[in-house]
Write a protein that holds these residues in place. Structure first.
Motif, PDB file in Angstrom:
ATOM      1  N   TYR A 149     -18.428  15.888  -3.855  1.00  0.00           N
ATOM      2  CA  TYR A 149     -19.844  16.030  -4.217  1.00  0.00           C
ATOM      3  C   TYR A 149     -20.458  17.240  -3.510  1.00  0.00           C
ATOM      4  O   TYR A 149     -21.188  18.031  -4.123  1.00  0.00           O
ATOM      5  CB  TYR A 149     -20.609  14.757  -3.846  1.00  0.00           C
ATOM      6  N   PHE A 150     -20.162  17.401  -2.235  1.00  0.00           N
ATOM      7  CA  PHE A 150     -20.713  18.533  -1.490  1.00  0.00           C
ATOM      8  C   PHE A 150     -20.236  19.865  -2.084  1.00  0.00           C
ATOM      9  O   PHE A 150     -20.988  20.839  -2.114  1.00  0.00           O
ATOM     10  CB  PHE A 150     -20.292  18.462  -0.019  1.00  0.00           C
ATOM     11  N   ALA A 151     -18.997  19.888  -2.574  1.00  0.00           N
ATOM     12  CA  ALA A 151     -18.462  21.111  -3.169  1.00  0.00           C
ATOM     13  C   ALA A 151     -19.065  21.372  -4.548  1.00  0.00           C
ATOM     14  O   ALA A 151     -19.497  22.493  -4.852  1.00  0.00           O
ATOM     15  CB  ALA A 151     -16.942  21.020  -3.265  1.00  0.00           C
ATOM     16  N   GLN A 152     -19.127  20.349  -5.367  1.00  0.00           N
ATOM     17  CA  GLN A 152     -19.551  20.521  -6.752  1.00  0.00           C
ATOM     18  C   GLN A 152     -21.060  20.682  -6.898  1.00  0.00           C
ATOM     19  O   GLN A 152     -21.533  21.458  -7.728  1.00  0.00           O
ATOM     20  CB  GLN A 152     -19.070  19.319  -7.580  1.00  0.00           C
ATOM     21  N   GLU A 153     -21.830  19.952  -6.098  1.00  0.00           N
ATOM     22  CA  GLU A 153     -23.289  19.953  -6.264  1.00  0.00           C
ATOM     23  C   GLU A 153     -24.026  20.807  -5.235  1.00  0.00           C
ATOM     24  O   GLU A 153     -25.126  21.286  -5.517  1.00  0.00           O
ATOM     25  CB  GLU A 153     -23.818  18.512  -6.191  1.00  0.00           C
ATOM     26  N   LEU A 154     -23.427  21.007  -4.061  1.00  0.00           N
ATOM     27  CA  LEU A 154     -24.141  21.707  -2.995  1.00  0.00           C
ATOM     28  C   LEU A 154     -23.490  23.031  -2.616  1.00  0.00           C
ATOM     29  O   LEU A 154     -23.961  23.726  -1.715  1.00  0.00           O
ATOM     30  CB  LEU A 154     -24.246  20.811  -1.752  1.00  0.00           C
ATOM     31  N   GLY A 155     -22.394  23.373  -3.281  1.00  0.00           N
ATOM     32  CA  GLY A 155     -21.784  24.676  -3.069  1.00  0.00           C
ATOM     33  C   GLY A 155     -20.909  24.806  -1.841  1.00  0.00           C
ATOM     34  O   GLY A 155     -20.584  25.927  -1.423  1.00  0.00           O
ATOM     35  N   ALA A 156     -20.491  23.695  -1.241  1.00  0.00           N
ATOM     36  CA  ALA A 156     -19.593  23.776  -0.079  1.00  0.00           C
ATOM     37  C   ALA A 156     -18.257  24.362  -0.507  1.00  0.00           C
ATOM     38  O   ALA A 156     -17.718  24.021  -1.566  1.00  0.00           O
ATOM     39  CB  ALA A 156     -19.382  22.387   0.523  1.00  0.00           C
ATOM     40  N   HIS A 157     -17.694  25.245   0.324  1.00  0.00           N
ATOM     41  CA  HIS A 157     -16.402  25.850   0.001  1.00  0.00           C
ATOM     42  C   HIS A 157     -15.311  24.795   0.215  1.00  0.00           C
ATOM     43  O   HIS A 157     -15.177  24.272   1.322  1.00  0.00           O
ATOM     44  CB  HIS A 157     -16.148  27.059   0.890  1.00  0.00           C
ATOM     45  N   ALA A 207     -23.578   5.411  -3.267  1.00  0.00           N
ATOM     46  CA  ALA A 207     -22.895   4.157  -2.937  1.00  0.00           C
ATOM     47  C   ALA A 207     -21.440   4.170  -3.398  1.00  0.00           C
ATOM     48  O   ALA A 207     -20.608   3.436  -2.856  1.00  0.00           O
ATOM     49  CB  ALA A 207     -23.626   2.974  -3.580  1.00  0.00           C
ATOM     50  N   LYS A 208     -21.151   5.022  -4.385  1.00  0.00           N
ATOM     51  CA  LYS A 208     -19.785   5.104  -4.911  1.00  0.00           C
ATOM     52  C   LYS A 208     -18.955   6.173  -4.214  1.00  0.00           C
ATOM     53  O   LYS A 208     -17.748   6.257  -4.416  1.00  0.00           O
ATOM     54  CB  LYS A 208     -19.838   5.400  -6.418  1.00  0.00           C
ATOM     55  N   ARG A 209     -19.619   6.999  -3.400  1.00  0.00           N
ATOM     56  CA  ARG A 209     -18.920   8.103  -2.735  1.00  0.00           C
ATOM     57  C   ARG A 209     -18.651   7.836  -1.262  1.00  0.00           C
ATOM     58  O   ARG A 209     -18.016   8.652  -0.593  1.00  0.00           O
ATOM     59  CB  ARG A 209     -19.754   9.390  -2.856  1.00  0.00           C
ATOM     60  N   THR A 210     -19.165   6.716  -0.749  1.00  0.00           N
ATOM     61  CA  THR A 210     -19.041   6.432   0.680  1.00  0.00           C
ATOM     62  C   THR A 210     -18.393   5.072   0.923  1.00  0.00           C
ATOM     63  O   THR A 210     -18.548   4.148   0.125  1.00  0.00           O
ATOM     64  CB  THR A 210     -20.417   6.460   1.365  1.00  0.00           C
ATOM     65  N   ILE A 211     -17.687   4.980   2.034  1.00  0.00           N
ATOM     66  CA  ILE A 211     -17.119   3.707   2.478  1.00  0.00           C
ATOM     67  C   ILE A 211     -18.105   3.093   3.456  1.00  0.00           C
ATOM     68  O   ILE A 211     -18.501   3.747   4.424  1.00  0.00           O
ATOM     69  CB  ILE A 211     -15.759   3.926   3.170  1.00  0.00           C
ATOM     70  N   PRO A 212     -18.529   1.851   3.245  1.00  0.00           N
ATOM     71  CA  PRO A 212     -19.498   1.252   4.170  1.00  0.00           C
ATOM     72  C   PRO A 212     -18.935   1.144   5.577  1.00  0.00           C
ATOM     73  O   PRO A 212     -17.782   0.743   5.770  1.00  0.00           O
ATOM     74  CB  PRO A 212     -19.764  -0.130   3.562  1.00  0.00           C
ATOM     75  N   GLY A 213     -19.760   1.499   6.562  1.00  0.00           N
ATOM     76  CA  GLY A 213     -19.308   1.454   7.947  1.00  0.00           C
ATOM     77  C   GLY A 213     -18.842   0.080   8.366  1.00  0.00           C
ATOM     78  O   GLY A 213     -17.908  -0.061   9.174  1.00  0.00           O
ATOM     79  N   LYS A 214     -19.447  -0.958   7.801  1.00  0.00           N
ATOM     80  CA  LYS A 214     -19.060  -2.328   8.163  1.00  0.00           C
ATOM     81  C   LYS A 214     -17.621  -2.642   7.775  1.00  0.00           C
ATOM     82  O   LYS A 214     -16.979  -3.487   8.399  1.00  0.00           O
ATOM     83  CB  LYS A 214     -20.024  -3.338   7.543  1.00  0.00           C
ATOM     84  N   ALA A 215     -17.084  -1.943   6.768  1.00  0.00           N
ATOM     85  CA  ALA A 215     -15.703  -2.195   6.350  1.00  0.00           C
ATOM     86  C   ALA A 215     -14.726  -1.891   7.489  1.00  0.00           C
ATOM     87  O   ALA A 215     -13.721  -2.588   7.673  1.00  0.00           O
ATOM     88  CB  ALA A 215     -15.364  -1.353   5.122  1.00  0.00           C
ATOM     89  N   TYR A 216     -15.018  -0.853   8.263  1.00  0.00           N
ATOM     90  CA  TYR A 216     -14.148  -0.490   9.384  1.00  0.00           C
ATOM     91  C   TYR A 216     -14.189  -1.558  10.478  1.00  0.00           C
ATOM     92  O   TYR A 216     -13.180  -1.834  11.132  1.00  0.00           O
ATOM     93  CB  TYR A 216     -14.579   0.859   9.962  1.00  0.00           C
ATOM     94  N   ASP A 221     -17.027  12.293   5.419  1.00  0.00           N
ATOM     95  CA  ASP A 221     -16.515  10.951   5.693  1.00  0.00           C
ATOM     96  C   ASP A 221     -15.555  10.424   4.635  1.00  0.00           C
ATOM     97  O   ASP A 221     -14.788   9.500   4.907  1.00  0.00           O
ATOM     98  CB  ASP A 221     -17.666   9.960   5.893  1.00  0.00           C
ATOM     99  N   THR A 222     -15.582  10.979   3.434  1.00  0.00           N
ATOM    100  CA  THR A 222     -14.623  10.589   2.386  1.00  0.00           C
ATOM    101  C   THR A 222     -14.323  11.797   1.508  1.00  0.00           C
ATOM    102  O   THR A 222     -15.102  12.761   1.451  1.00  0.00           O
ATOM    103  CB  THR A 222     -15.175   9.468   1.464  1.00  0.00           C
ATOM    104  N   LYS A 223     -13.217  11.738   0.792  1.00  0.00           N
ATOM    105  CA  LYS A 223     -12.883  12.792  -0.166  1.00  0.00           C
ATOM    106  C   LYS A 223     -13.923  12.833  -1.295  1.00  0.00           C
ATOM    107  O   LYS A 223     -14.301  13.916  -1.758  1.00  0.00           O
ATOM    108  CB  LYS A 223     -11.501  12.540  -0.756  1.00  0.00           C
ATOM    109  N   ALA A 224     -14.374  11.659  -1.724  1.00  0.00           N
ATOM    110  CA  ALA A 224     -15.367  11.589  -2.801  1.00  0.00           C
ATOM    111  C   ALA A 224     -16.660  12.278  -2.388  1.00  0.00           C
ATOM    112  O   ALA A 224     -17.278  12.993  -3.188  1.00  0.00           O
ATOM    113  CB  ALA A 224     -15.633  10.127  -3.172  1.00  0.00           C
TER     114      ALA A 224
END
Length: 337
Positions: free
Chosen positions: A155-163, A277-286, A148-151
């Motif tokens: 995180y998924f790449a650095q901490e969870l090993g996503a390519h 909270a710093k890696r996601t955009i709140p859905g309500k913002a949209y 849902d965001t680049k941030a």
């Protein structure tokens, strides 16, 4: 204007042009992310079949999805697209997807959500390690990973090993058949007052304690009218005042009306301790943006991916401080007078 990166989503879905796609989700079919992805898939794919159900009970939905998958042949599909919570599908059913490309919407990490966001398990516990392994296994088996965001993707790449090369960003989008400028009148209690709205499901990362503190600081100012929409538990102290109004929950159409007549909407996220909270955009913002409402966002990298204070009606505030939020609300109200 929202930054142009948002529109990369349509380029991404062009990869599926003229392909046969099986879409699987364990979330209710009218969930915002599901409706968005199905719309984009149907614009491009030659055929879209759906495995999903409308039952309100999540366990019942999961059982019914599993049952349908058991009797579905995936060989005829070019792509299997697993929507919300692929961790509940991919580790158990990947043997059925071997002849298809596997796309997953990795909207949340179960490890991150349950160990750090909601703190249900310790990261070092058996459950925590199991959740981490399930996240990693799901990411490893996918050919394309939607986030849902680049941030969040970082995180998924650095901490969870996503390519990193598998990652593609798809920002949320409001349902514009519901959320649009209506120019309705304010209720009697809000007329002549600067009306501030917050709504949420009261998850920890939203930081409702920050919102409530800001409301408490302004509760005696007769120039304001506050609406808080959400299921606040009895264990949370709610500020009381003639200018503060609580609503447990509203239908989407009612919520759209409340957003429409408000002068300022609080988006967040406001919790400064939970990293998600710093890696996601709140859905309500949209939703706020679709209705054209001024809003306050938490100061973080994810929110800056799409929004900028150079855009009219976009404001940022330091996360974690009810005092700063109250000051920002007062400043914006004075600008509008």
């Amino acid at each position: 204007m929202v930054k142009k990166e948002r529109y990369k989503e349509k380029f991404m879905f062009q990869e599926l042009k003229n392909k046969k796609v099986l879409f699987i989700t364990t979330k209710n079919l009218d969930y915002l992310r599901n409706t968005q992805e199905l719309r984009l898939l149907r614009e491009q794919a030659a055929q879209v079949s759906v495995i999903g159900v409308k039952d309100k009970s999540y366990p019942l939905r999961l059982i019914k999805v599993f049952f349908k998958l058991l009797f579905t042949s995936c060989k005829k599909y070019d792509v299997v697209f697993v929507g919300f919570a692929p961790q509940l599908i991919v580790p158990f059913w990947s043997f059925k997807f071997k002849r298809s490309e596997l796309y997953i919407d990795f909207f949340i990490s179960m490890y991150d959500t349950l160990c750090f966001d909601r703190k249900k398990f310790s990261p070092d516990s058996f459950a925590g390690k199991r959740l981490l392994n399930i996240d990693k296994k799901t990411l490893r088996q996918a050919d394309k990973i939607i986030c849902d965001t680049k941030a969040h993707g970082n995180y998924f790449a650095q901490e969870l090993g996503a390519h990193p090369e598998k990652l593609q960003v798809l920002y949320l989008e409001a349902d514009k058949s519901i959320y649009y400028p209506r120019h309705g009148e304010k209720p009697q209690e809000a007329r002549g007052k600067f009306t501030v709205l917050y709504f949420g499901s009261v998850l920890p990362l939203q930081g409702i304690e920050v919102v409530l503190e800001a409301m408490n600081r302004l509760k005696d100012d007769p120039n304001f009218c506050f609406y808080f929409i959400g299921p606040i538990g009895q264990d949370i102290q709610k500020p009381q005042g003639k200018n503060i109004h609580y609503r447990h929950w509203l239908s989407q159409d009612e919520l759209a009306q409340y957003i429409d007549f408000s002068d300022l909407c609080l988006a967040g996220h406001f919790n400064a301790e939970i990293q998600k909270a710093k890696r996601t955009i709140p859905g309500k913002a949209y939703l706020y943006h679709a209705v054209g409402k001024p809003m306050i966002l938490g100061e973080n990298l994810a929110n800056h991916e799409l929004f900028s204070e150079q855009e009219k009606g976009i404001y940022f505030v330091e996360m974690g401080s009810g005092e700063k939020l109250a000051e920002k609300i007062k400043k914006i109200a004075n600008i509008g007078r």
